[in-house]
Design a protein around this motif. Structure first.
Motif, PDB file in Angstrom:
ATOM      1  N   GLY A 118       0.698   5.895   5.513  1.00  0.00           N
ATOM      2  CA  GLY A 118       1.290   5.293   4.334  1.00  0.00           C
ATOM      3  C   GLY A 118       2.768   5.610   4.177  1.00  0.00           C
ATOM      4  O   GLY A 118       3.510   4.848   3.537  1.00  0.00           O
ATOM      5  N   TYR A 119       3.215   6.716   4.770  1.00  0.00           N
ATOM      6  CA  TYR A 119       4.618   7.098   4.693  1.00  0.00           C
ATOM      7  C   TYR A 119       5.535   6.011   5.230  1.00  0.00           C
ATOM      8  O   TYR A 119       6.591   5.722   4.652  1.00  0.00           O
ATOM      9  N   PHE A 120       5.135   5.363   6.325  1.00  0.00           N
ATOM     10  CA  PHE A 120       5.993   4.376   6.987  1.00  0.00           C
ATOM     11  C   PHE A 120       6.148   3.122   6.128  1.00  0.00           C
ATOM     12  O   PHE A 120       7.259   2.598   5.994  1.00  0.00           O
ATOM     13  N   VAL A 121       5.063   2.645   5.539  1.00  0.00           N
ATOM     14  CA  VAL A 121       5.178   1.452   4.687  1.00  0.00           C
ATOM     15  C   VAL A 121       5.770   1.800   3.327  1.00  0.00           C
ATOM     16  O   VAL A 121       6.395   0.951   2.681  1.00  0.00           O
ATOM     17  N   ARG A 122       5.600   3.046   2.885  1.00  0.00           N
ATOM     18  CA  ARG A 122       6.230   3.484   1.626  1.00  0.00           C
ATOM     19  C   ARG A 122       7.741   3.460   1.770  1.00  0.00           C
ATOM     20  O   ARG A 122       8.472   3.084   0.837  1.00  0.00           O
ATOM     21  N   ARG A 123       8.239   3.874   2.936  1.00  0.00           N
ATOM     22  CA  ARG A 123       9.680   3.839   3.203  1.00  0.00           C
ATOM     23  C   ARG A 123      10.206   2.412   3.115  1.00  0.00           C
ATOM     24  O   ARG A 123      11.278   2.146   2.556  1.00  0.00           O
ATOM     25  N   LEU A 173      10.801  -4.079   1.084  1.00  0.00           N
ATOM     26  CA  LEU A 173      10.124  -4.791   2.161  1.00  0.00           C
ATOM     27  C   LEU A 173       8.616  -4.568   2.129  1.00  0.00           C
ATOM     28  O   LEU A 173       8.143  -3.470   1.819  1.00  0.00           O
ATOM     29  N   VAL A 174       7.865  -5.589   2.459  1.00  0.00           N
ATOM     30  CA  VAL A 174       6.422  -5.490   2.651  1.00  0.00           C
ATOM     31  C   VAL A 174       6.196  -4.879   4.031  1.00  0.00           C
ATOM     32  O   VAL A 174       6.901  -5.216   4.994  1.00  0.00           O
ATOM     33  N   GLY A 175       5.250  -3.961   4.154  1.00  0.00           N
ATOM     34  CA  GLY A 175       5.016  -3.295   5.428  1.00  0.00           C
ATOM     35  C   GLY A 175       3.559  -3.275   5.835  1.00  0.00           C
ATOM     36  O   GLY A 175       2.661  -3.237   4.991  1.00  0.00           O
ATOM     37  N   LEU A 176       3.326  -3.313   7.136  1.00  0.00           N
ATOM     38  CA  LEU A 176       1.992  -3.178   7.707  1.00  0.00           C
ATOM     39  C   LEU A 176       2.120  -2.270   8.911  1.00  0.00           C
ATOM     40  O   LEU A 176       2.975  -2.501   9.774  1.00  0.00           O
ATOM     41  N   ALA A 177       1.293  -1.226   8.987  1.00  0.00           N
ATOM     42  CA  ALA A 177       1.405  -0.255  10.073  1.00  0.00           C
ATOM     43  C   ALA A 177       0.035   0.046  10.676  1.00  0.00           C
ATOM     44  O   ALA A 177      -0.980  -0.002   9.980  1.00  0.00           O
ATOM     45  N   ALA A 178       0.029   0.351  11.959  1.00  0.00           N
ATOM     46  CA  ALA A 178      -1.207   0.693  12.662  1.00  0.00           C
ATOM     47  C   ALA A 178      -0.899   1.743  13.719  1.00  0.00           C
ATOM     48  O   ALA A 178       0.165   1.714  14.348  1.00  0.00           O
ATOM     49  N   THR A 179      -1.835   2.675  13.922  1.00  0.00           N
ATOM     50  CA  THR A 179      -1.632   3.716  14.929  1.00  0.00           C
ATOM     51  C   THR A 179      -2.968   4.203  15.464  1.00  0.00           C
ATOM     52  O   THR A 179      -4.015   3.977  14.852  1.00  0.00           O
ATOM     53  N   PHE A 223      -0.756  -0.565   4.467  1.00  0.00           N
ATOM     54  CA  PHE A 223      -0.078  -1.749   3.951  1.00  0.00           C
ATOM     55  C   PHE A 223       0.687  -1.365   2.696  1.00  0.00           C
ATOM     56  O   PHE A 223       0.176  -0.625   1.850  1.00  0.00           O
ATOM     57  N   GLY A 224       1.906  -1.836   2.586  1.00  0.00           N
ATOM     58  CA  GLY A 224       2.706  -1.546   1.403  1.00  0.00           C
ATOM     59  C   GLY A 224       3.358  -2.795   0.850  1.00  0.00           C
ATOM     60  O   GLY A 224       3.819  -3.656   1.619  1.00  0.00           O
ATOM     61  N   PHE A 225       3.379  -2.921  -0.483  1.00  0.00           N
ATOM     62  CA  PHE A 225       4.022  -4.069  -1.130  1.00  0.00           C
ATOM     63  C   PHE A 225       4.883  -3.544  -2.271  1.00  0.00           C
ATOM     64  O   PHE A 225       4.372  -2.873  -3.175  1.00  0.00           O
ATOM     65  N   PRO A 226       6.182  -3.823  -2.253  1.00  0.00           N
ATOM     66  CA  PRO A 226       7.047  -3.332  -3.332  1.00  0.00           C
ATOM     67  C   PRO A 226       6.735  -4.065  -4.636  1.00  0.00           C
ATOM     68  O   PRO A 226       6.446  -5.268  -4.640  1.00  0.00           O
ATOM     69  N   LEU A 227       6.813  -3.338  -5.747  1.00  0.00           N
ATOM     70  CA  LEU A 227       6.505  -3.923  -7.050  1.00  0.00           C
ATOM     71  C   LEU A 227       7.666  -3.800  -8.029  1.00  0.00           C
ATOM     72  O   LEU A 227       7.489  -3.895  -9.244  1.00  0.00           O
ATOM     73  N   GLY A 228       8.857  -3.587  -7.497  1.00  0.00           N
ATOM     74  CA  GLY A 228      10.038  -3.536  -8.339  1.00  0.00           C
ATOM     75  C   GLY A 228      10.411  -2.131  -8.771  1.00  0.00           C
ATOM     76  O   GLY A 228       9.717  -1.155  -8.468  1.00  0.00           O
ATOM     77  N   GLU A 229      11.515  -2.050  -9.491  1.00  0.00           N
ATOM     78  CA  GLU A 229      12.085  -0.744  -9.852  1.00  0.00           C
ATOM     79  C   GLU A 229      11.322  -0.035 -10.962  1.00  0.00           C
ATOM     80  O   GLU A 229      11.564   1.138 -11.225  1.00  0.00           O
ATOM     81  N   THR A 230      10.401  -0.728 -11.632  1.00  0.00           N
ATOM     82  CA  THR A 230       9.667  -0.107 -12.736  1.00  0.00           C
ATOM     83  C   THR A 230       8.256   0.301 -12.340  1.00  0.00           C
ATOM     84  O   THR A 230       7.422   0.581 -13.200  1.00  0.00           O
ATOM     85  N   LEU A 273       2.536  -0.737  -4.208  1.00  0.00           N
ATOM     86  CA  LEU A 273       1.136  -0.778  -3.800  1.00  0.00           C
ATOM     87  C   LEU A 273       1.059  -0.237  -2.378  1.00  0.00           C
ATOM     88  O   LEU A 273       1.755  -0.729  -1.485  1.00  0.00           O
ATOM     89  N   ILE A 274       0.243   0.788  -2.149  1.00  0.00           N
ATOM     90  CA  ILE A 274       0.101   1.388  -0.824  1.00  0.00           C
ATOM     91  C   ILE A 274      -1.386   1.528  -0.499  1.00  0.00           C
ATOM     92  O   ILE A 274      -2.112   2.266  -1.171  1.00  0.00           O
ATOM     93  N   ILE A 275      -1.833   0.815   0.516  1.00  0.00           N
ATOM     94  CA  ILE A 275      -3.199   0.951   1.012  1.00  0.00           C
ATOM     95  C   ILE A 275      -3.118   1.655   2.360  1.00  0.00           C
ATOM     96  O   ILE A 275      -2.429   1.197   3.266  1.00  0.00           O
ATOM     97  N   ASP A 276      -3.804   2.765   2.499  1.00  0.00           N
ATOM     98  CA  ASP A 276      -3.775   3.558   3.735  1.00  0.00           C
ATOM     99  C   ASP A 276      -5.182   4.064   3.972  1.00  0.00           C
ATOM    100  O   ASP A 276      -5.658   4.939   3.250  1.00  0.00           O
TER     101      ASP A 276
END
Length: 338
Positions: free
Chosen positions: A125-130, A136-142, A165-172, A176-179
């Motif tokens: 989750g660290y990678f998509v959180r970054r 940016l929306v992120g999807l990671a696999a390892t 998977f990460g989806f930004p939801l704005g500054e407030t 969303l982080i699914i790991d």
């Protein structure tokens, strides 16, 4: 001594950096690992924070991680970045490529970072959180060494093969982080149960004879089960192809154990970074509104539910006493019992 130590974030960060140096890591590797560990401790599963860091410290000292790597980055296609981590921590290669990943995603709408020859990725989750932090929306696999069967009675062919998977939801809002692993549980949960002497639920793992077990020690010698039977095994295979397949790294069945021996796992990691559309389309605000709507229907929103906003940089962290002592031992240049 108490079971847990309450400690300031800055204090444990400094101790962890010192521990990495004590284990032999260079400054860049130490900082990359500690940044990811603190992120996991603050936002992710606690077991993937400082408890998992002890695996890294042992691996620095025992040769499973290159302590002074020189990652290389190539770009075979405009939106494809390929990293060789040189046997180091996965986070360092990602750090060095991060600005290029972001620039490519913003230029082309999507970018792919794929890396081989690294130690296991830790909290995925660290990678998509970054990425979410910069919109940016992120999807990671390892992947890692094989410890999961495709079905009861079969051989171990996959690692826990997580996907994030990460989806930004704005500054407030936090993103969303699914790991989650494609196994019934993460390997670190088996390790934690064994260390604490508590049983594990049925359906998590098998013993050496292929029988369902509630004994974590027997599970460590046996294998984990995929979640949901064949569906979980299919997800594990999907992750295997995204990580080892795209990166050219070793398949899980060919990967060295990340917790023993002196052979480097050299595994793969793939991260996709995607633009959530032009700002005027309002995709981020729309997603934020939907998460609030779902939360109002008592839906658990990973990364947000039960998390404070804004996150505090001064709130103390709770760390298992045994883990604190192990990290302290490395910081002091001492060995410690595993």
């Amino acid at each position: 001594m108490a079971d847990e130590i309450e400690i300031e974030q800055k204090e444990i960060e400094e101790l962890a950096l010192k521990a990495c140096r004590g284990a032999g890591a260079d400054e860049a590797s130490a900082q990359a690992l500690v940044d990811a560990t603190l992120s996991a401790a603050r936002f992710g599963p606690a077991t993937l924070g400082f408890p998992h860091m002890v695996d890294y410290l042992n691996s620095f000292r025992e040769g499973r991680i290159n302590c002074a790597p020189v990652p290389t980055l190539t770009r075979p296609y405009p939106a494809m970045l390929v990293s060789d981590a040189d046997g180091g921590v996965a986070q360092l290669g990602f750090d060095l490529a991060f600005s290029d990943i972001v620039d490519a995603a913003r230029s082309f709408g999507i970018a792919m970072f794929t890396q081989t020859n690294s130690y296991t990725a830790g909290e995925l989750g660290y990678f998509v959180r970054r990425l979410a932090k910069v919109g940016l929306v992120g999807l990671a696999a390892t992947n890692a060494n094989a410890m999961v069967v495709s079905k009861p009675g079969g051989p171990s062919v996959f690692s826990t093969n997580p996907m994030a998977f990460g989806f930004p939801l704005g500054e407030t809002s936090l993103p969303l982080i699914i790991d989650q692993a494609s196994s019934a549980t993460a390997f670190v949960n088996i390790v934690a149960a064994a260390a604490e002497g508590r049983p594990i639920p049925k359906g998590w793992a098998l013993d050496t004879n292929g029988a369902d077990t509630e004994d974590p020690e027997k599970a460590l010698g046996g294998a984990l089960l995929p979640f949901g039977g064949r569906k979980g095994a299919n997800v594990a295979l999907l992750v295997e192809m995204l990580s080892a397949g795209l990166s050219g790294g070793p398949w899980s069945i060919d990967t060295a154990d990340f917790r023993s021996g002196s052979t480097r796992p050299a595994v793969g990691l793939t991260v996709l970074a995607m633009m959530p559309g032009p700002p005027e389309h309002g995709r981020v605000a729309r997603a934020h509104a939907q998460t609030r709507r779902l939360a109002g229907l008592d839906v658990y929103i990973p990364g947000i539910s039960k998390s404070e906003f804004p996150p505090s940089h001064t709130k103390k962290l709770m760390i298992p006493a045994a883990i604190y002592e192990a990290i302290h031992a490395f910081a002091a240049g001492r060995s410690h019992p595993k």
